[in-house]
Design a protein around this motif. Structure first.
Motif, PDB file in Angstrom:
ATOM      1  N   MET A   1       0.818  -1.201   0.000  1.00 20.73           N
ATOM      2  CA  MET A   1       0.000   0.000   0.000  1.00 20.73           C
ATOM      3  C   MET A   1       0.864   1.269   0.000  1.00 20.73           C
ATOM      4  SD  MET A   1      -2.950   1.295  -0.034  1.00 20.73           S
ATOM      5  CE  MET A   1      -4.375   1.818   0.796  1.00 20.73           C
ATOM      6  N   THR A   2       1.950   1.268   0.798  1.00 24.87           N
ATOM      7  CA  THR A   2       2.791   2.471   0.841  1.00 24.87           C
ATOM      8  C   THR A   2       3.482   2.707  -0.506  1.00 24.87           C
ATOM      9  OG1 THR A   2       4.658   1.249   1.786  1.00 24.87           O
ATOM     10  CG2 THR A   2       3.168   2.367   3.331  1.00 24.87           C
ATOM     11  N   ARG A   3       3.851   1.653  -1.187  1.00 25.37           N
ATOM     12  CA  ARG A   3       4.496   1.814  -2.498  1.00 25.37           C
ATOM     13  C   ARG A   3       3.506   2.409  -3.505  1.00 25.37           C
ATOM     14  NH1 ARG A   3       7.838  -3.031  -4.572  1.00 25.37           N
ATOM     15  NH2 ARG A   3       8.850  -2.455  -2.644  1.00 25.37           N
ATOM     16  N   LEU A   4       2.264   1.962  -3.465  1.00 28.79           N
ATOM     17  CA  LEU A   4       1.226   2.473  -4.355  1.00 28.79           C
ATOM     18  C   LEU A   4       1.038   3.973  -4.148  1.00 28.79           C
ATOM     19  CD1 LEU A   4      -0.929   1.351  -6.408  1.00 28.79           C
ATOM     20  CD2 LEU A   4      -2.511   1.362  -4.473  1.00 28.79           C
ATOM     21  N   ILE A   5       1.018   4.403  -2.898  1.00 27.62           N
ATOM     22  CA  ILE A   5       0.854   5.822  -2.568  1.00 27.62           C
ATOM     23  C   ILE A   5       2.101   6.605  -2.950  1.00 27.62           C
ATOM     24  CG2 ILE A   5       0.593   7.475  -0.666  1.00 27.62           C
ATOM     25  CD1 ILE A   5      -1.047   5.167   0.744  1.00 27.62           C
ATOM     26  N   ALA A   6       3.260   6.147  -2.514  1.00 32.28           N
ATOM     27  CA  ALA A   6       4.509   6.880  -2.739  1.00 32.28           C
ATOM     28  C   ALA A   6       4.814   7.055  -4.227  1.00 32.28           C
ATOM     29  CB  ALA A   6       5.675   6.177  -2.047  1.00 32.28           C
ATOM     30  N   THR A   7       4.477   6.051  -5.019  1.00 32.50           N
ATOM     31  CA  THR A   7       4.761   6.106  -6.459  1.00 32.50           C
ATOM     32  C   THR A   7       3.570   6.614  -7.264  1.00 32.50           C
ATOM     33  OG1 THR A   7       4.057   3.826  -6.861  1.00 32.50           O
ATOM     34  CG2 THR A   7       6.407   4.188  -6.310  1.00 32.50           C
ATOM     35  N   VAL A   8       2.500   6.989  -6.588  1.00 30.73           N
ATOM     36  CA  VAL A   8       1.258   7.459  -7.208  1.00 30.73           C
ATOM     37  C   VAL A   8       0.802   6.458  -8.273  1.00 30.73           C
ATOM     38  CG1 VAL A   8       0.045   9.410  -8.276  1.00 30.73           C
ATOM     39  CG2 VAL A   8       1.937   9.846  -6.702  1.00 30.73           C
ATOM     40  N   PHE A   9       0.391   5.312  -7.784  1.00 34.08           N
ATOM     41  CA  PHE A   9      -0.091   4.227  -8.653  1.00 34.08           C
ATOM     42  C   PHE A   9       0.971   3.798  -9.662  1.00 34.08           C
ATOM     43  CE2 PHE A   9      -3.808   6.544  -7.128  1.00 34.08           C
ATOM     44  CZ  PHE A   9      -4.506   5.526  -6.509  1.00 34.08           C
ATOM     45  N   TYR A  10       2.227   3.759  -9.204  1.00 33.74           N
ATOM     46  CA  TYR A  10       3.387   3.273  -9.973  1.00 33.74           C
ATOM     47  C   TYR A  10       3.845   4.208 -11.090  1.00 33.74           C
ATOM     48  CZ  TYR A  10       2.143  -0.831  -7.308  1.00 33.74           C
ATOM     49  OH  TYR A  10       1.829  -1.678  -6.275  1.00 33.74           O
ATOM     50  N   ILE A  11       3.319   5.417 -11.131  1.00 35.57           N
ATOM     51  CA  ILE A  11       3.781   6.408 -12.116  1.00 35.57           C
ATOM     52  C   ILE A  11       5.255   6.721 -11.890  1.00 35.57           C
ATOM     53  CG2 ILE A  11       3.566   8.853 -12.776  1.00 35.57           C
ATOM     54  CD1 ILE A  11       0.503   8.424 -12.434  1.00 35.57           C
ATOM     55  N   GLY A  12       5.709   6.645 -10.659  1.00 34.91           N
ATOM     56  CA  GLY A  12       7.106   6.922 -10.335  1.00 34.91           C
ATOM     57  C   GLY A  12       8.099   5.971 -10.982  1.00 34.91           C
ATOM     58  N   TYR A  13       7.609   4.875 -11.548  1.00 36.76           N
ATOM     59  CA  TYR A  13       8.501   3.943 -12.237  1.00 36.76           C
ATOM     60  C   TYR A  13       8.668   4.274 -13.716  1.00 36.76           C
ATOM     61  CZ  TYR A  13       8.500   1.127  -8.033  1.00 36.76           C
ATOM     62  OH  TYR A  13       8.666   0.697  -6.743  1.00 36.76           O
ATOM     63  N   LEU A  14       7.936   5.272 -14.212  1.00 37.99           N
ATOM     64  CA  LEU A  14       8.109   5.681 -15.609  1.00 37.99           C
ATOM     65  C   LEU A  14       9.452   6.381 -15.777  1.00 37.99           C
ATOM     66  CD1 LEU A  14       4.558   7.100 -16.437  1.00 37.99           C
ATOM     67  CD2 LEU A  14       5.517   4.893 -17.122  1.00 37.99           C
ATOM     68  N   ARG A  15      10.102   6.123 -16.890  1.00 33.99           N
ATOM     69  CA  ARG A  15      11.398   6.715 -17.190  1.00 33.99           C
ATOM     70  C   ARG A  15      11.357   7.330 -18.580  1.00 33.99           C
ATOM     71  NH1 ARG A  15      11.671   6.231 -12.462  1.00 33.99           N
ATOM     72  NH2 ARG A  15      13.105   4.996 -11.249  1.00 33.99           N
ATOM     73  N   PRO A  16      12.136   8.319 -18.833  1.00 37.68           N
ATOM     74  CA  PRO A  16      13.013   9.054 -17.912  1.00 37.68           C
ATOM     75  C   PRO A  16      12.194  10.064 -17.100  1.00 37.68           C
ATOM     76  CG  PRO A  16      13.167  10.045 -20.084  1.00 37.68           C
ATOM     77  CD  PRO A  16      12.217   8.873 -20.201  1.00 37.68           C
ATOM     78  N   ALA A  17      12.854  10.710 -16.194  1.00 38.68           N
ATOM     79  CA  ALA A  17      12.319  11.823 -15.410  1.00 38.68           C
ATOM     80  C   ALA A  17      11.032  11.489 -14.654  1.00 38.68           C
ATOM     81  CB  ALA A  17      12.125  13.046 -16.303  1.00 38.68           C
ATOM     82  N   PRO A  18      11.088  10.576 -13.688  1.00 38.44           N
ATOM     83  CA  PRO A  18       9.878  10.211 -12.956  1.00 38.44           C
ATOM     84  C   PRO A  18       9.205  11.395 -12.248  1.00 38.44           C
ATOM     85  CG  PRO A  18      11.825   9.247 -11.927  1.00 38.44           C
ATOM     86  CD  PRO A  18      12.258   9.840 -13.218  1.00 38.44           C
ATOM     87  N   GLY A  19       9.995  12.372 -11.808  1.00 40.87           N
ATOM     88  CA  GLY A  19       9.404  13.550 -11.167  1.00 40.87           C
ATOM     89  C   GLY A  19       8.530  14.338 -12.116  1.00 40.87           C
ATOM     90  N   THR A  20       8.951  14.429 -13.356  1.00 39.74           N
ATOM     91  CA  THR A  20       8.153  15.129 -14.356  1.00 39.74           C
ATOM     92  C   THR A  20       6.875  14.355 -14.647  1.00 39.74           C
ATOM     93  OG1 THR A  20      10.113  16.147 -15.307  1.00 39.74           O
ATOM     94  CG2 THR A  20       8.155  16.047 -16.712  1.00 39.74           C
ATOM     95  N   TRP A  21       6.971  13.021 -14.715  1.00 42.13           N
ATOM     96  CA  TRP A  21       5.776  12.202 -14.910  1.00 42.13           C
ATOM     97  C   TRP A  21       4.815  12.378 -13.736  1.00 42.13           C
ATOM     98  CZ3 TRP A  21       4.519  10.584 -19.450  1.00 42.13           C
ATOM     99  CH2 TRP A  21       5.508  10.244 -20.374  1.00 42.13           C
ATOM    100  N   GLY A  22       5.347  12.448 -12.531  1.00 44.53           N
ATOM    101  CA  GLY A  22       4.503  12.666 -11.354  1.00 44.53           C
ATOM    102  C   GLY A  22       3.813  14.020 -11.406  1.00 44.53           C
ATOM    103  N   SER A  23       4.547  15.038 -11.834  1.00 40.75           N
ATOM    104  CA  SER A  23       3.955  16.377 -11.959  1.00 40.75           C
ATOM    105  C   SER A  23       2.879  16.403 -13.037  1.00 40.75           C
ATOM    106  CB  SER A  23       5.040  17.410 -12.289  1.00 40.75           C
ATOM    107  OG  SER A  23       5.963  17.508 -11.235  1.00 40.75           O
ATOM    108  N   LEU A  24       3.133  15.726 -14.144  1.00 38.53           N
ATOM    109  CA  LEU A  24       2.125  15.649 -15.212  1.00 38.53           C
ATOM    110  C   LEU A  24       0.875  14.921 -14.734  1.00 38.53           C
ATOM    111  CD1 LEU A  24       4.264  14.897 -18.393  1.00 38.53           C
ATOM    112  CD2 LEU A  24       2.787  16.892 -18.011  1.00 38.53           C
ATOM    113  N   ALA A  25       1.048  13.844 -13.991  1.00 38.80           N
ATOM    114  CA  ALA A  25      -0.098  13.097 -13.464  1.00 38.80           C
ATOM    115  C   ALA A  25      -0.911  13.954 -12.493  1.00 38.80           C
ATOM    116  CB  ALA A  25       0.377  11.821 -12.777  1.00 38.80           C
ATOM    117  N   ALA A  26      -0.250  14.864 -11.803  1.00 36.06           N
ATOM    118  CA  ALA A  26      -0.934  15.725 -10.840  1.00 36.06           C
ATOM    119  C   ALA A  26      -1.943  16.651 -11.517  1.00 36.06           C
ATOM    120  CB  ALA A  26       0.090  16.556 -10.063  1.00 36.06           C
ATOM    121  N   LEU A  27      -1.710  17.001 -12.763  1.00 40.85           N
ATOM    122  CA  LEU A  27      -2.588  17.970 -13.435  1.00 40.85           C
ATOM    123  C   LEU A  27      -4.015  17.446 -13.609  1.00 40.85           C
ATOM    124  CD1 LEU A  27      -0.059  19.450 -16.024  1.00 40.85           C
ATOM    125  CD2 LEU A  27      -0.721  20.379 -13.785  1.00 40.85           C
ATOM    126  N   PRO A  28      -4.232  16.283 -14.257  1.00 37.61           N
ATOM    127  CA  PRO A  28      -5.622  15.816 -14.363  1.00 37.61           C
ATOM    128  C   PRO A  28      -6.223  15.435 -13.008  1.00 37.61           C
ATOM    129  CG  PRO A  28      -4.115  14.191 -15.307  1.00 37.61           C
ATOM    130  CD  PRO A  28      -3.310  15.422 -15.004  1.00 37.61           C
TER     131      PRO A  28
END
Length: 163
Positions: A1-28
């Motif tokens: 459960m903590t991994r799901l939250i921390a990675t925002v449904f595993y978006i954090g595993y996208l490459r390159p630039a996982p932080g940018t992917w996380g920021s993009l996911a935050a918009l919708p």
């Protein structure tokens, strides 16, 4: 459960630039909260996700032995949502559609990424803490700086500052 939250449904595993992917996911996700409950739901959601994200980050950093694993992107979502607060509040105050303020969305995203990547001043201080709170706080501070920038750009765009 903590991994799901921390990675925002595993978006954090996208490459390159996982932080940018996380920021993009935050918009919708942020838009969804605004449509559902206006700026207050976005603000309450931000606070709730900060607490949940901090808890998940404590567990995930302990599990991995890494003080700031790149796959943890819940902090980016929190910071990006803070950068969106002026848009949510501004649109609600004038009765505009949240998507009508698209230049503000671009500014919020670009400014947040800039402050998060460059880590100037207090953003860098929080990042150097080397603990789960620092993981979350550097993005909160970057989000605050980005939100201030969004307000300044909106003022310039709408002629308030130049009049």
């Amino acid at each position: 459960m903590t991994r799901l939250i921390a990675t925002v449904f595993y978006i954090g595993y996208l490459r390159p630039a996982p932080g940018t992917w996380g920021s993009l996911a935050a918009l919708p996700l942020g838009l969804f909260l605004m449509i559902l409950g206006g700026p207050w739901l976005l603000i309450i959601g931000t606070a709730a996700l900060f607490g949940l994200g901090w808890w998940a980050t404590v567990h995930e950093t302990r599990r991995s032995g890494n003080e700031d694993p790149s796959e943890i992107v819940v902090d980016e979502v929190v910071g990006q949502w803070i950068a969106l607060w002026p848009l949510a509040i501004g649109a609600a105050n004038v009765g505009a559609s949240y998507t009508a303020l698209w230049p503000g969305w671009v500014a919020a995203f670009a400014l947040f990424r800039l402050f998060d990547i460059k880590k100037w001043g207090p953003v860098g201080w929080a990042d150097r803490r080397g603990d789960p709170l620092g993981v979350m706080l550097d993005d909160v501070i970057a989000g605050i700086f980005a939100a201030i920038g969004v307000v300044l750009f909106a003022g310039l765009y709408h002629g308030i500052i130049l009049q």
